[in-house]
Design a protein around this motif. Structure first.
Motif, PDB file in Angstrom:
ATOM      1  N   UNK A 180     -13.823  -4.419  -0.902  1.00 54.37           N
ATOM      2  CA  UNK A 180     -13.845  -2.965  -1.011  1.00 54.37           C
ATOM      3  C   UNK A 180     -12.459  -2.419  -0.673  1.00 54.37           C
ATOM      4  N   UNK A 181     -11.980  -1.451  -1.455  1.00 56.36           N
ATOM      5  CA  UNK A 181     -10.596  -1.000  -1.346  1.00 56.36           C
ATOM      6  C   UNK A 181     -10.504   0.478  -0.996  1.00 56.36           C
ATOM      7  N   UNK A 182      -9.593   0.778  -0.066  1.00 56.43           N
ATOM      8  CA  UNK A 182      -9.163   2.139   0.253  1.00 56.43           C
ATOM      9  C   UNK A 182      -7.686   2.190  -0.092  1.00 56.43           C
ATOM     10  N   UNK A 189       0.101  -4.408  -6.992  1.00 61.26           N
ATOM     11  CA  UNK A 189      -0.601  -5.652  -7.287  1.00 61.26           C
ATOM     12  C   UNK A 189      -1.622  -6.038  -6.220  1.00 61.26           C
ATOM     13  N   UNK A 190      -1.352  -5.879  -4.913  1.00 57.36           N
ATOM     14  CA  UNK A 190      -2.363  -6.254  -3.923  1.00 57.36           C
ATOM     15  C   UNK A 190      -3.701  -5.510  -4.100  1.00 57.36           C
ATOM     16  N   UNK A 191      -3.668  -4.277  -4.551  1.00 53.59           N
ATOM     17  CA  UNK A 191      -4.917  -3.546  -4.804  1.00 53.59           C
ATOM     18  C   UNK A 191      -5.717  -4.263  -5.885  1.00 53.59           C
ATOM     19  N   UNK A 192      -5.054  -4.644  -6.940  1.00 53.05           N
ATOM     20  CA  UNK A 192      -5.715  -5.353  -8.034  1.00 53.05           C
ATOM     21  C   UNK A 192      -6.217  -6.721  -7.572  1.00 53.05           C
ATOM     22  N   UNK A 193      -5.414  -7.433  -6.795  1.00 54.51           N
ATOM     23  CA  UNK A 193      -5.842  -8.732  -6.273  1.00 54.51           C
ATOM     24  C   UNK A 193      -7.069  -8.584  -5.375  1.00 54.51           C
ATOM     25  N   UNK A 194      -7.080  -7.571  -4.527  1.00 54.08           N
ATOM     26  CA  UNK A 194      -8.225  -7.349  -3.638  1.00 54.08           C
ATOM     27  C   UNK A 194      -9.489  -7.058  -4.446  1.00 54.08           C
ATOM     28  N   UNK A 223      -8.410   2.265 -10.800  1.00 54.32           N
ATOM     29  CA  UNK A 223      -9.263   2.673 -11.914  1.00 54.32           C
ATOM     30  C   UNK A 223     -10.630   3.188 -11.523  1.00 54.32           C
ATOM     31  N   UNK A 224     -10.740   3.918 -10.441  1.00 53.05           N
ATOM     32  CA  UNK A 224     -12.026   4.470 -10.028  1.00 53.05           C
ATOM     33  C   UNK A 224     -12.867   3.530  -9.181  1.00 53.05           C
ATOM     34  N   UNK A 270      -2.813   9.780  -5.777  1.00 54.40           N
ATOM     35  CA  UNK A 270      -1.535  10.311  -6.224  1.00 54.40           C
ATOM     36  C   UNK A 270      -0.415   9.294  -6.322  1.00 54.40           C
ATOM     37  N   UNK A 271      -0.731   8.011  -6.231  1.00 55.84           N
ATOM     38  CA  UNK A 271       0.279   6.966  -6.395  1.00 55.84           C
ATOM     39  C   UNK A 271      -0.193   6.026  -7.500  1.00 55.84           C
TER      40      UNK A 271
END
Length: 168
Positions: free
Chosen positions: A124-126, A113-118, A138-139, A130-131
């Protein structure tokens, strides 16, 4: 997830209250081994050698089997690492919006969820290839081998050095 509007005043307030006067890399999540803090701290230490104007901000409650203080000390990060603990949702959204980069090099996640929130806040996300976080992104993120701190460091450097890439 619905993006939450964050005002300039909220951004300034969160920076002031948490003493964030420099650009920062952000991690949000329970601080435990599967979040790969060791990989992130090692990558950030390498990155920080040439970037005296960059901090690492860690948001989330303490988990189990993780000694964050010892990791920060061993990496020589001192005041450049800022563990904030649990923060209110409004503060979390402002931190995402202010982050120079969000990094989640987790070894495994149920969802991420934190990736989606960011992403919803335009950070910008790193994140890990493979997880489940790869699928969540989503790219729209740079993907790294979470077991290789050098790839984490390289991806963060790319985002910090290329404003067009960060905006994309």
């Amino acid at each position: 997830i619905d993006p939450v509007a964050v005002t300039d005043e909220q951004r300034a307030d969160v920076r002031r209250r948490f003493g964030l006067d420099q650009p920062f890399v952000l991690l949000v999540g329970t601080l435990e081994p599967r979040k790969n803090l060791s990989g992130l701290v090692e990558a950030f230490a390498g990155l920080a050698r040439n970037r005296p104007d960059l901090d690492l901000v860690l948001v989330g409650p303490d988990g189990r089997n993780e000694d964050l203080g010892a990791r920060i000390t061993a990496a020589g990060l001192g005041e450049r690492a800022k563990p904030l603990g649990f923060v209110a949702d409004a503060d979390k959204h402002a931190l995402y919006a202010e982050a120079a980069a969000f990094c989640s090099p987790s070894l495994r996640e149920g969802f991420g969820l934190p990736v989606l929130e960011a992403l919803a806040q335009g950070a910008p996300v790193v994140t890990s290839a493979g997880t489940s976080t790869e699928e969540v992104a989503g790219g729209a993120a740079l993907l790294v081998d979470p077991r290789d701190p050098a790839t984490i460091e390289e991806a963060l450097a790319r985002i910090l050095d290329d404003q067009a890439l960060a905006a994309d």
